[in-house]
Design an enzyme around this catalytic site. Structure first.
Site, PDB file in Angstrom:
ATOM      1  N   LYS A 104       0.862  -1.191   0.000  1.00 39.01           N
ATOM      2  CA  LYS A 104       0.000   0.000   0.000  1.00 39.01           C
ATOM      3  C   LYS A 104       0.888   1.227   0.000  1.00 39.01           C
ATOM      4  CE  LYS A 104      -4.417   1.031   0.129  1.00 39.01           C
ATOM      5  NZ  LYS A 104      -5.541   0.251  -0.442  1.00 39.01           N
ATOM      6  N   ASP A 144      -6.448   4.232  -5.233  1.00 39.59           N
ATOM      7  CA  ASP A 144      -7.142   4.138  -3.949  1.00 39.59           C
ATOM      8  C   ASP A 144      -7.852   5.475  -3.774  1.00 39.59           C
ATOM      9  OD1 ASP A 144      -7.386   2.340  -1.478  1.00 39.59           O
ATOM     10  OD2 ASP A 144      -6.767   4.216  -0.559  1.00 39.59           O
TER      11      ASP A 144
END
Ligand code: NAD
Length: 423
Positions: A104, A144
């Site tokens: 991430k 995202d």
């Protein structure tokens, strides 16, 4: 929340480790990411001044395959959050058994404050700082919060310039013309619907007798409500950031769709982004509800599809739904999980319910790496059996260990990761 996101993630890890009697060395390794990059990204702003943004990339574990996970642009991005999200990506990818690890990234920024040019320079600058550590065989980022196919396109372009060759599989969530996959837009919702169908089989739910409330009408919630309605489920409540509408008799999702497209207002339905309470028929069956009220409605299935931390120790006792399908990431706090467990509410966790998105991202990567292009029908024909199998594996694990589905998914996923770890 009392603890940090990473502390929450670690308490979930510990819970699963105990249930499955995890090897203590593997447990120890899984308590930290493999690598975390912290980078400073200087950006020449439109006024000529340089502003420096802080960016992160957490590569949690790559036993299953290249690190995989989105890049978030948000003022609340932090090292703690990025580490936790990369851990959850590892669990999600392993829950649905795709050949990807957990990663991430993020930049501390409110992107709406930046001009188009500043956004592009910042996105390219971030890649200049991390490009040695990413690639289709190493680490594959994706969009995202507040990152888009356009941003993914800039990142891929910058990466390929830096390495001097094409590598379209370095990033997923690209526009279709830029190597993106057919079906990605609806994949998360479609995957969630496959999961609901399996749950319905287990619990003997009949769609026309089953009421559903969906929080969030964005990419995920909007398609989820639409596809469930087409399956015959009675969608009785929907909401967006401004509030929601509730009609016990069921909302006409075709009409909602029509209104959303037209950006208009009809009867009791939501208008674009706003539910205009004052225009609702006063004595009609339809009423306005706040997002908090929506969560506590007397429905069979609740589908949080907006933000994290919506179901907490404060409202978990008031939830009336028997089933919660977590389409948002992290909508339920660990404290609420305990309360829901004691009340017998079945929570289908995010790492399973919304994994259709990352699965189709993985399909995008596979198409790019193999130089293939699949149709939407081919994409869903591959997605459905994977979601069905994953649901049933998690269900069997839940029964075997007598634990909630979240812990069962963690057990299943950690077993897969552990089996591939070379220690
Ligand atoms: P989106 O931006 O398209 O939509 C978000 C929706 O939530 C909008 O309708 C917005 O109005 C609504 N919203 C915002 N604040 C709200 C509030 N306080 N109460 C109720 N609704 C509110 O985002 P999305 O892509 O649909 O993502 C929604 C959730 O699903 C996020 O948690 C995301 O991390 C998760 N998710 C998305 C994907 C994907 O493929 N898009 C995949 C996995 C998980």
């Amino acid at each position: 929340m009392s603890q940090s996101a990473f502390d929450n993630a670690m308490s979930q890890l510990d819970k699963a480790a105990k249930v499955m009697n995890l090897d203590k060395n593997i447990h120890e390794i899984l308590k930290s990411p493999d690598r975390v990059l912290i980078v400073s990204v200087p950006v020449k702003m439109d006024n000529g001044e340089v502003k420096v943004f802080t960016g992160y990339r957490s590569q949690y574990n790559n036993a299953m395959g290249p690190y995989k996970g989105g890049i978030r642009y948000h003022p609340n991005v932090s090292l703690d959050e990025v580490k936790a999200l990369s851990f959850w990506m590892m669990i999600k990818c392993a829950t649905v058994n795709i050949p990807m690890g957990g990663g991430k990234g993020g930049i501390i920024v409110y992107p709406k404050d930046l001009s188009h040019g500043e956004l592009e320079r910042m996105s390219r600058g971030y890649i200049q700082k991390i490009y040695r550590e990413i690639g289709s065989d190493k680490d594959v980022p994706a969009p995202d919060m507040y990152t888009t196919p356009q941003i993914m396109g800039w990142m891929r372009d910058e990466f390929e310039k830096l390495i001097g060759r094409k590598d379209p599989g370095v990033i997923t969530g690209k526009a279709i013309a830029d190597g993106g996959s057919e079906g990605r837009e609806t994949a998360t919702a479609q995957g969630g619907v496959y999961v609901v169908r399996e749950l319905a089989k287990k619990m003997g739910l009949k769609p026309n007798l089953t009421t559903v409330a969906v929080q969030g009408m964005g990419n995920v919630g909007g398609f989820m409500a639409k596809i469930l309605a087409a399956d015959g489920y009675r969608i009785v409540a929907i909401s967006d950031s401004k509030g929601g509408v509730y009609n016990e008799a069921g909302l006409d999702m075709a009409k909602v769709e029509e209104i959303k497209k037209a950006g208009g207002m009809l009867g009791c339905y939501c208008l674009g982004n706003v539910c205009k309470l004052e225009e609702m028929p006063k004595d009609g069956p339809c009423r306005h509800v706040s997002n908090e009220q929506l969560l506590e409605l007397p429905v069979d299935i609740l589908v949080p599809s907006a933000l994290e931390n919506q179901i907490t120790e404060t409202n978990a006792n008031n939830i009336k739904a028997k089933y919660i399908i977590e389409m948002a990431n992290g909508p339920t706090t660990p404290e609420a999980d305990e309360i829901l467990k004691s009340r017998g509410v079945i929570v289908v966790p995010d790492v399973l319910a919304n994994a259709g998105g990352v699965t189709v991202s993985c399909f995008e990567w596979e198409q790019n790496v193999k130089g293939e292009k699949w149709t939407e029908a081919q994409v869903f024909a591959k997605l459905e059996p994977m979601m069905v199998q994953s649901f049933n594996e998690v269900w069997e694990t839940k029964e075997k260990y007598n634990v909630p589905m979240r812990t069962a998914a963690f057990v299943k996923a950690i077993k897969r990761v552990a089996a591939k770890m070379k220690i």
